[in-house]
Design a protein around this motif. Structure first.
Motif, PDB file in Angstrom:
ATOM      1  N   ASN A  49     -10.182   6.462   7.840  1.00 31.18           N
ATOM      2  CA  ASN A  49      -9.698   5.580   7.372  1.00 31.18           C
ATOM      3  C   ASN A  49      -9.055   5.568   6.022  1.00 31.18           C
ATOM      4  N   VAL A  50      -7.613   5.599   6.069  1.00 26.39           N
ATOM      5  CA  VAL A  50      -6.978   5.872   4.408  1.00 26.39           C
ATOM      6  C   VAL A  50      -7.186   3.942   3.756  1.00 26.39           C
ATOM      7  N   GLY A  51      -7.160   4.159   2.432  1.00 27.76           N
ATOM      8  CA  GLY A  51      -7.167   2.904   1.391  1.00 27.76           C
ATOM      9  C   GLY A  51      -6.032   3.328   0.223  1.00 27.76           C
ATOM     10  N   PHE A  52      -4.796   2.202  -0.514  1.00 26.38           N
ATOM     11  CA  PHE A  52      -5.057   2.188  -1.062  1.00 26.38           C
ATOM     12  C   PHE A  52      -4.903   1.505  -2.685  1.00 26.38           C
ATOM     13  N   ILE A  53      -5.157   1.862  -3.234  1.00 30.04           N
ATOM     14  CA  ILE A  53      -5.958   0.362  -4.776  1.00 30.04           C
ATOM     15  C   ILE A  53      -4.282   1.224  -5.416  1.00 30.04           C
ATOM     16  N   GLY A  54      -3.660  -0.534  -5.110  1.00 23.66           N
ATOM     17  CA  GLY A  54      -2.350   0.283  -6.017  1.00 23.66           C
ATOM     18  C   GLY A  54      -0.990   0.154  -4.776  1.00 23.66           C
ATOM     19  N   ALA A  55      -0.270  -1.190  -4.111  1.00 31.35           N
ATOM     20  CA  ALA A  55       0.626  -1.471  -3.615  1.00 31.35           C
ATOM     21  C   ALA A  55       2.158  -0.700  -3.435  1.00 31.35           C
ATOM     22  N   GLY A  56       2.755   0.127  -5.093  1.00 31.07           N
ATOM     23  CA  GLY A  56       3.760   0.141  -5.210  1.00 31.07           C
ATOM     24  C   GLY A  56       4.302   0.823  -3.831  1.00 31.07           C
ATOM     25  N   GLN A  57       5.606   1.693  -4.617  1.00 28.48           N
ATOM     26  CA  GLN A  57       6.312   2.084  -4.337  1.00 28.48           C
ATOM     27  C   GLN A  57       5.988   3.485  -3.510  1.00 28.48           C
ATOM     28  N   MET A  58       5.428   4.369  -4.535  1.00 30.42           N
ATOM     29  CA  MET A  58       4.778   5.187  -3.777  1.00 30.42           C
ATOM     30  C   MET A  58       3.917   5.134  -2.680  1.00 30.42           C
ATOM     31  N   ALA A  59       2.954   4.330  -3.315  1.00 32.25           N
ATOM     32  CA  ALA A  59       1.415   4.110  -1.760  1.00 32.25           C
ATOM     33  C   ALA A  59       2.488   3.212  -0.489  1.00 32.25           C
ATOM     34  N   GLU A  60       3.213   2.463  -0.564  1.00 32.15           N
ATOM     35  CA  GLU A  60       4.032   2.511   0.330  1.00 32.15           C
ATOM     36  C   GLU A  60       4.739   3.674   1.259  1.00 32.15           C
ATOM     37  N   ALA A  61       5.447   4.859   0.248  1.00 32.49           N
ATOM     38  CA  ALA A  61       6.286   5.661   1.219  1.00 32.49           C
ATOM     39  C   ALA A  61       4.955   6.385   2.296  1.00 32.49           C
ATOM     40  N   GLU A  82     -14.985   0.561   0.436  1.00 29.49           N
ATOM     41  CA  GLU A  82     -16.376  -0.384   1.460  1.00 29.49           C
ATOM     42  C   GLU A  82     -15.719   0.099   2.810  1.00 29.49           C
ATOM     43  N   LYS A  83     -14.304  -0.114   2.997  1.00 27.32           N
ATOM     44  CA  LYS A  83     -13.579   0.155   4.541  1.00 27.32           C
ATOM     45  C   LYS A  83     -13.197   1.778   4.786  1.00 27.32           C
ATOM     46  N   SER A  84     -12.586   1.827   3.427  1.00 29.05           N
ATOM     47  CA  SER A  84     -12.291   3.131   3.475  1.00 29.05           C
ATOM     48  C   SER A  84     -12.902   4.337   3.532  1.00 29.05           C
ATOM     49  N   ASP A  85     -12.551   5.795   3.621  1.00 34.33           N
ATOM     50  CA  ASP A  85     -13.006   7.619   4.201  1.00 34.33           C
ATOM     51  C   ASP A  85     -12.005   7.524   2.806  1.00 34.33           C
TER      52      ASP A  85
END
Length: 385
Positions: A122-134, A179-182
């Motif tokens: 499971n992959v988590g993103f802290i920060g959902a800007g343009q790079m994370a979206e890409a 908590e939900k991400s590896d």
């Protein structure tokens, strides 16, 4: 596979094919007779034309042989019969290849291969800007990490909604994502990284791998904020990740394992090219490939402006400029030849190309690009202090 072979294969696999755009197909659509078949077209098409198999019987006269073979890689024009105007379409060869794959008996095995390539993380993103979206879209499109196995958070509700729109679970807090991400991607501004990691210290466990894409934040700084024993990888990707063409480099923290490195390489290899480098080279990577797409966008824009100045319509000039850059880059990557050798092969004595190159040299294009990379790399170093 040649264009002619592709046409024959699609014609065999489909009894007929229609090219339609639901958003633009209106009451004035028409059928253009082509080689005994028909191509359904609208008065105008958007760039992302939807291709669907035609709703037709085995006896339908629809034909896929609708495009001039010499234009296989770029602009396609229907071969119109008399009394019918020619309508230009822009269709990606990748879309056509996907059609072939979907119609092929091997399609199911291809889907199984994609499923097998999916990582059980499971992959988590802290920060959902343009790079994370890409990255999120890229991982999902490549089938490496489905959107259903991705989580994201951001202070902006609008950005959370963007992630939700393509299937990622948007959460309200950094702790929930952890908590939900590896694998946790830190995709926040450099000055926020320390605060975020300190917040997560009590949540992080042995299963967590932290991947930072924050420019200028060193592994030592990340380690100090995350706590002793935290497994950390620092990566510098770039935005072409969105189209599966990132140019990235990574460095392992002192507690990151070889398996961690392989995992991160697999993630980024699915959306482009990745190199493992010592951390002291990441500032240079930032200046070159991290900021590089912006340099190339300016070059494409300038080339297109030149085309317009020379008399080309804007849309054609921009298309030719972008494809020229793409093709030139592929020649470097695929042939392995030095750019100077490839340049010389185009510049014939007393010809048009050498005249243009002379102007580029007069304008200092080489030194300007070098200085741009050095300035961005220096700024990256400054951010790490």
């Amino acid at each position: 596979m040649s264009f002619a072979q592709a046409c024959r294969k699609v014609s065999t696999l489909f009894q007929g094919i229609a090219i339609v755009s639901p958003a633009t197909l209106g009451p004035h659509s028409r059928h253009t007779l082509i080689n005994g078949g028909a191509l359904q077209i609208a008065d105008s098409f958007k760039a992302n034309t939807t291709i669907l198999s035609a709703e037709c019987s085995k006896n339908s006269s629809y034909s896929f042989l609708a495009f001039r073979s010499g234009l296989w890689q770029g602009q396609f024009a229907p071969l119109a019969a008399k009394r019918t105007s020619v309508r230009k379409l822009s269709i990606s060869s990748k879309i056509i290849n996907n059609l072939i794959a979907k119609a092929s008996p091997e399609a199911n095995s291809e889907e199984e291969t994609m499923a097998e390539s999916s990582l059980d993380v499971n992959v988590g993103f802290i920060g959902a800007g343009q790079m994370a979206e890409a990255m999120a879209r890229g991982f999902s499109k490549a089938g490496v990490v489905p959107a259903s196995q991705q989580f994201a958070t951001d202070p902006s509700e609008a950005r959370r909604e963007v992630f939700s729109s393509f299937g990622v679970t948007a959460l309200q807090s950094n702790v929930e994502v952890a908590e939900k991400s590896d694998v946790i991607f830190l995709a926040v501004k450099p000055y926020v990284v320390k605060k975020v990691l300190e917040e997560l210290q009590t949540t992080l466990t042995e299963r967590h791998l932290i991947v930072s894409i924050a420019a200028g934040v060193t592994l030592e700084q990340l380690q100090a904020a995350a706590g002793k024993g935290a497994r950390i990888v620092r990566v510098m990707p770039n935005t072409p990740c969105l189209v599966g063409e990132t140019a990235a480099a990574l460095s392992l923290g002192k507690h990151a394992t070889e398996a961690d490195g392989e995992l991160v390489q697999k993630l980024f290899s699915a959306v482009g090219l990745v190199h493992v480098v010592p951390e002291n080279l990441l500032d240079a990577v930032t200046g070159l490939s991290g900021s590089g797409p912006a340099y190339i966008f300016i070059a494409i824009e300038a080339l297109a402006d030149g085309g317009v100045a020379a008399g080309l319509p804007r849309d054609i000039a921009l298309s030719l400029a972008a494809q020229t850059v793409k093709g030139a880059a592929e020649m470097v990557l695929q042939t392995g030849k030095h750019p100077g050798v490839l340049k010389d092969s185009v510049a014939s004595p007393g010809g048009t190309t050498i005249a243009g190159l002379h102007e580029l040299e007069k304008g200092g294009v080489r030194s300007t690009l070098i200085n741009a990379v050095l300035a961005a790399a220096q700024r990256s170093k400054e951010l790490s202090k």
